[in-house]
Enzyme design. Structure first.
Site, PDB file in Angstrom:
ATOM      1  N   SER A  49     -11.281  -5.896 -32.717  1.00  0.00           N
ATOM      2  CA  SER A  49     -11.258  -6.122 -34.158  1.00  0.00           C
ATOM      3  C   SER A  49     -12.302  -5.243 -34.849  1.00  0.00           C
ATOM      4  CB  SER A  49     -11.466  -7.608 -34.464  1.00  0.00           C
ATOM      5  OG  SER A  49     -11.215  -7.871 -35.831  1.00  0.00           O
ATOM      6  N   HIS A  98     -17.517  27.418   7.648  1.00  0.00           N
ATOM      7  CA  HIS A  98     -17.881  28.722   7.086  1.00  0.00           C
ATOM      8  C   HIS A  98     -17.041  29.792   7.785  1.00  0.00           C
ATOM      9  CE1 HIS A  98     -20.315  32.350   6.206  1.00  0.00           C
ATOM     10  NE2 HIS A  98     -20.577  31.715   5.069  1.00  0.00           N
ATOM     11  N   ASP A 101     -25.906  28.405   0.743  1.00  0.00           N
ATOM     12  CA  ASP A 101     -24.766  29.309   0.628  1.00  0.00           C
ATOM     13  C   ASP A 101     -23.960  29.035  -0.643  1.00  0.00           C
ATOM     14  OD1 ASP A 101     -23.429  31.427   2.411  1.00  0.00           O
ATOM     15  OD2 ASP A 101     -21.727  30.186   1.837  1.00  0.00           O
TER      16      ASP A 101
END
Length: 1007
Positions: free
Chosen positions: A211, A516, A692
């Site tokens: 409301s 990796h 890295d």
């Protein structure tokens, strides 16, 4: 600063008001304390350790302890948030938590994945004095409240704050209950709460109000400025309050479909607060009749204490005048997602339409629909900003039971309760749920300082026997142990000040290295060499890398270990030391001996770290906001997909970039380790995967065009200083300083300088060169080769065999529908066959589901076969179709698991099972069943057997055309292991040599 138009600042007495806001160094009346651990046992141990520290060091202040816990500790899965006002209460809370109990006002739990929503309360939740203690404790709250009240005071013609902070039972408190004052007071309070939470770094994904609370949502979302929002709120309350009294509102236990037909013209549904929690509104007599009707049905009803029948036909006389007010205001598109009261769906441009707010006065509040929309959108953290916990209670009843169990429902305030304590409990609950606060901002201006706290309470379990000192003991071998994941031992060199550090690397001991990969080859990251250099440098008093250059990549084999040596020379006149990193395979060649040649991968110079530790550059970054001003956000969605297309096949451990920004040639990035490696970061100076990842942001932002087959990688470092160790995440700045050079600065997750790299130089790695290095490596010594099997002649007496089901052709002697039928025939006296062939059929459907179904069928068959003693002398032949790859074939994914399953069963029961893979041609069953090969394949009618052969790319032995093979040569009752050439002849083991059991790729050699 003084809020516009307020005329005073928090901390000074307001005109006509004796309330005083706290200064910027005022103490907090209640403090949240956050603890976390991996398990419940570790969490209890953490509490016990902290309790002991507080008892031991009585000078420790709870504020400093709370600040240190909040800003200096990692967050784990199991979390607890405590609330304490002083030292004694804190110790009592820790006592309870250590004993496995939940202290008062505490929250215990785990992060809840999902999104967040702020809920703004509507009329009816107000109470006298609400927010007064928050005003005194939090300057941000006070400033925002003053700013809102200044705008509303001009509309109301009186001091709104005087009404909000009134004492219970006073004339002002009575005025607070009038509609024109109530809605204005709730708006001011909720805006102040939002600004306070915003100062803590909290920004929700969605906003929803109930409301009049939706007007607060619209303002903080940017739809209405503060002056315009105040004008609309004041007009709404004034016009509603001016309507004649006499209406009523009733809460009814019913759903919308059954309630709507009973309303008539004088009643409306005012609010839908839950699946069976509705409010009707309208004329007094009509409400009374409605109440009597539903009570007669046995339903719960409750009259609301209101002055007017809101959201009913009785509101219509005010709508035209309210429309005129709304039409004179300025509306903007929302800058945050708002869920509409009118539709229960995500609002769009309708919030900018004055007519929307007119309908908002008259039509029903569809709060339950809005909460279900939030559930559908993945919201699991519901935080109510209002004077009580009204909406959180209703929201819990609106979502599904399962969703409620995994969601947080927290309120910033509770009626008649101490505000700072409730707020502290709410902040703690939010942190437990995973919606992280900016705790630096939370404690800002309180004088909190970092203090030394107990370390993590590791829960250690040993799964191995204690060994005695001996050759395996590093000390006994003359080595010093090194506490580092990638360095095992150190040896001081005789005759000087040099050192040698050693370890063994493999994908088994360091599985994160497998993530990796460049051009499908696993390469040790250059950052691993930098981490080694920093670690060994610290051991010998050289804490900085002056220079370090990568000379050759270290290719890690899929199987086996690489031995590593890090040699550190004697110090020169300036204390610098040379460093070189070498490796060699643990064992290669036919004789299993380690090679004598070592490969040098990196070399450089270590130096004593300069006195400033490189902190000047990092301090500049730490002094800026994050992200820094002027930095534009960069879209990193698909970053690692783009890098993979260029050749960087990085797995989860190395996919660390979570956000990025760009300012010219400078990239700012938020990087972090995945959950598994984040826990191990504390054992590193800087985890190589995290180090890295700082380079990845540059690849994804500055190097937008990467040539196929050419990938840049870190090549050399200069001026590397580690300022803070063990961080699981970093804020990094990477600046381009040349065509192939970068400068890197990093802060830890608390904004403290962590790492400086003056120069990082890159070099391009060529895919062809890497392929040459890979093919020449020791990892591809042997491969599986399928050759035509030599099978014995049945001498006119073919093996008697049976088939389960269809198949087998005319050579079948007996056929049975299934195992049950076969066993029934044997029980009836049929002679047992020498072999039974069972054909494995592929299942239909999605590949993974088909594979599970086929494997389950095969497993049931194998287990049933072994369970029946009557079949002990009969061989079960499992016939698959395309389950193995012969000469580059692609196996059938549904059948491939069966081949592995049968080979596993053969390792335990070699005499019971045989595996035959078919291709659709007619198999020569007589030859197959005469063979004692454990695994065969039929291709084009030819029977093939797997043999271990030297892989392609390596020089063959002098007298062999296809490479050496291992095979079993039967001699009497013995099976001797022999090395035989690809064409003919054998080289038996010498007498006296040890014979061993070997099983690999389906080849069996016993004793």
């Amino acid at each position: 600063e003084a809020p516009a138009g307020a005329g005073y600042t928090p901390g000074e007495a307001a005109p006509g008001d004796g309330a005083v806001a706290a200064g910027p160094t005022a103490p907090l009346p209640a403090i949240p304390l956050i603890l976390s651990a991996r398990t419940g046992a570790a969490l209890a141990a953490q509490a016990e350790r902290l309790r002991g520290r507080l008892l031991e060091r009585t000078e420790l202040e709870p504020l400093d302890v709370a600040y240190s816990l909040a800003t200096g500790r990692a967050r784990f899965e199991r979390r607890a948030a405590l609330v304490a006002a002083d030292r004694d209460e804190l110790i009592a809370c820790l006592d309870a938590l250590a004993a496995g109990e939940l202290p008062a006002a505490a929250t215990l739990g785990a992060p809840r994945p999902g999104k967040s929503a702020f809920l703004f309360t509507g009329q009816g939740a107000q109470w006298a004095g609400m927010g007064r203690d928050l005003y005194e404790a939090y300057p941000v709250f006070a400033q925002a409240l003053d700013a809102a009240c200044a705008e509303l005071d001009a509309q109301l013609g009186r001091s709104l704050r005087e009404l909000v902070f009134a004492d219970e039972g006073s004339p002002e408190a009575e005025l607070l209950g009038r509609t024109e004052n109530t809605q204005a007071a709730l708006f001011a309070l909720e805006v102040a709460l939002y600004r306070l939470f915003e100062s803590f770094g909290l920004r929700p994904d969605y906003l929803v109000g109930h409301s009049s609370g939706e007007l607060t949502a619209a303002h903080v979302a940017g739809v209405l400025s503060l002056p315009d929002a105040a004008a609309l709120v004041a007009a709404r309350g004034r016009l509603m309050g001016a309507l004649p009294e006499g209406g009523a509102m009733l809460a009814v236990e019913a759903d919308e479909d059954e309630l709507a037909p009973t309303l008539g013209e004088q009643l409306s549904i005012a609010a839908i607060n839950g699946p069976r929690a509705l409010v009707v509104s309208g004329a007094q007599q009509a409400v009374e009749e409605c109440e009597a009707h539903w009570r007669a049905q046995g339903r719960k009803t409750s009259r609301l204490d209101v002055s007017h029948a809101f959201h009913s036909p009785l509101m219509e006389p005010m709508l035209d005048e309210f429309r005129a007010v709304a039409a004179g205001l300025g509306f903007e598109a929302p800058q945050m997602a708002v869920v509409s009261n009118l539709t229960g769906a995500l609002a769009t441009d309708e919030l900018t339409d004055p007519g929307y707010w007119v309908r908002h006065v008259r039509e029903a509040v569809r709060f339950a629909d809005g909460v279900r929309e939030l559930e559908r959108r993945g919201v699991t953290r519901f935080v109510e900003l209002g004077p009580d916990g009204v909406l959180t209670a209703m929201a819990r009843g609106c979502v599904s039971e399962e969703h409620a169990e995994r969601s947080l429902f927290a309120a910033a305030m509770r009626a008649e309760r101490e505000g700072p304590r409730t707020l502290a409990a709410c902040a703690g609950a939010i942190e437990v749920a995973g919606l992280g606060l900016d705790w630096h901002a939370y404690f800002a201006g309180r004088g909190a300082e970092r203090v030394d706290l107990p370390t993590y309470a590791f829960q250690r379990e040993r799964y191995w026997l204690e060994g005695a000192d001996g050759p395996g003991d590093l000390g006994a071998a003359g080595l010093d142990a090194v506490d580092h994941p990638m360095i095992g031992a150190a040896l001081p060199m005789a005759g000087g000040g040099g050192w040698l550090f050693t370890d063994g690397w493999s994908l088994a001991t360091h599985p994160w290295l497998a993530d990796h990969a460049v051009f499908e080859t696993v390469i040790a990251p250059g950052t691993a060499f930098a981490e080694l250099a920093l670690r060994v440098g610290g051991e010998v008093g050289c804490g900085a890398i002056e220079e370090l250059t990568i000379e050759a990549p270290l290719l890690l084999p899929e199987h086996g270990t690489v031995h590593l040596q890090v040699a550190v020379g004697e110090p020169d006149e300036e204390g610098r030391r040379e460093i070189a990193i070498h490796s060699r395979a643990a064992a290669t060649g036919e004789d299993g001996a380690a090679p004598t040649d070592w490969t040098r991968h990196a070399s450089g110079l270590l130096a004593v770290a300069p006195q400033d530790g490189g902190e000047a550059a990092a301090d500049r970054l730490a002094s800026e906001a994050w992200p820094p001003p002027g930095a534009e956000p960069v879209d990193i969605d698909g970053l690692y997909d783009r890098l993979a297309a260029s050749g960087y096949a990085y797995g989860p451990a190395f996919q660390g970039v979570t956000a990025a920004w760009r300012r010219g040639d400078e990239v700012f990035a938020q990087i972090g380790l995945d959950d598994e490696n984040a826990d191990r970061a504390v054992h590193f100076g800087i985890h190589p995967a995290l180090f890295d990842a700082s380079f990845h942001a540059v690849l994804g932002v500055l190097d937008e065009e990467l040539e196929p087959g050419q990938v840049p990688l870190p090549f050399s470092w200069a001026g590397v200083r580690l300022l803070r160790a063990g961080a699981p995440s970093l804020r990094v700045s990477v600046a381009r300083t040349g065509a192939d050079t970068l400068r890197l600065t990093a802060l830890d997750e608390d904004g403290v300088p962590a790492l400086v790299v003056d120069t990082l130089t890159t070099r391009t790695l060529d895919a062809g060169r890497l392929e040459s290095a890979r093919s020449a490596g020791p990892d591809s010594l042997f491969a599986i080769e399928w050759t035509e099997a030599s099978v014995a002649s049945p001498n006119g007496h073919p093996t008697r065999f049976a088939v389960l089901g269809d198949g087998g052709g005319d050579a079948v002697h007996d056929r049975h529908a299934d195992m049950t039928a076969l066993l029934a025939a044997l029980d009836a006296g049929s002679p047992p066959p020498a072999a039974v062939v069972a054909f494995i059929r592929s299942a239909d459907g999605e590949p993974a589901a088909a594979a599970r179904a086929v494997a389950a069928e095969a497993l049931s068959l194998l287990q049933g076969w072994l369970a029946d003693e009557g079949l002990a002398g009969t061989r079960l032949v499992i016939a698959t179709h395309g389950a193995v790859a012969v000469d580059g074939e692609q196996p059938d994914l549904a059948q491939a698991p069966v081949a592995g399953l049968v080979r596993s069963a053969q390792s335990e029961h070699p005499e019971h099972f045989q595996l035959v893979d078919l291709d659709g041609s007619d198999p020569p069953w007589t030859a197959i069943l005469a063979s004692d090969e454990p695994q065969l394949a039929v291709r084009g009618g030819t029977v093939l057997a797997p043999r271990l052969a030297r892989a392609h790319g390596l020089a063959p032995p002098p007298d062999a055309s296809g490479g050496w093979r291992l095979a079993a040569e039967r001699k009497g009752t013995l099976e001797d292991l022999a090395l035989v050439s690809s064409d003919r002849g054998s080289v038996p083991l010498e007498e006296g040599e040890v014979r061993v059991a070997v099983r690999a790729a389906g080849l069996n050699f016993r004793d």
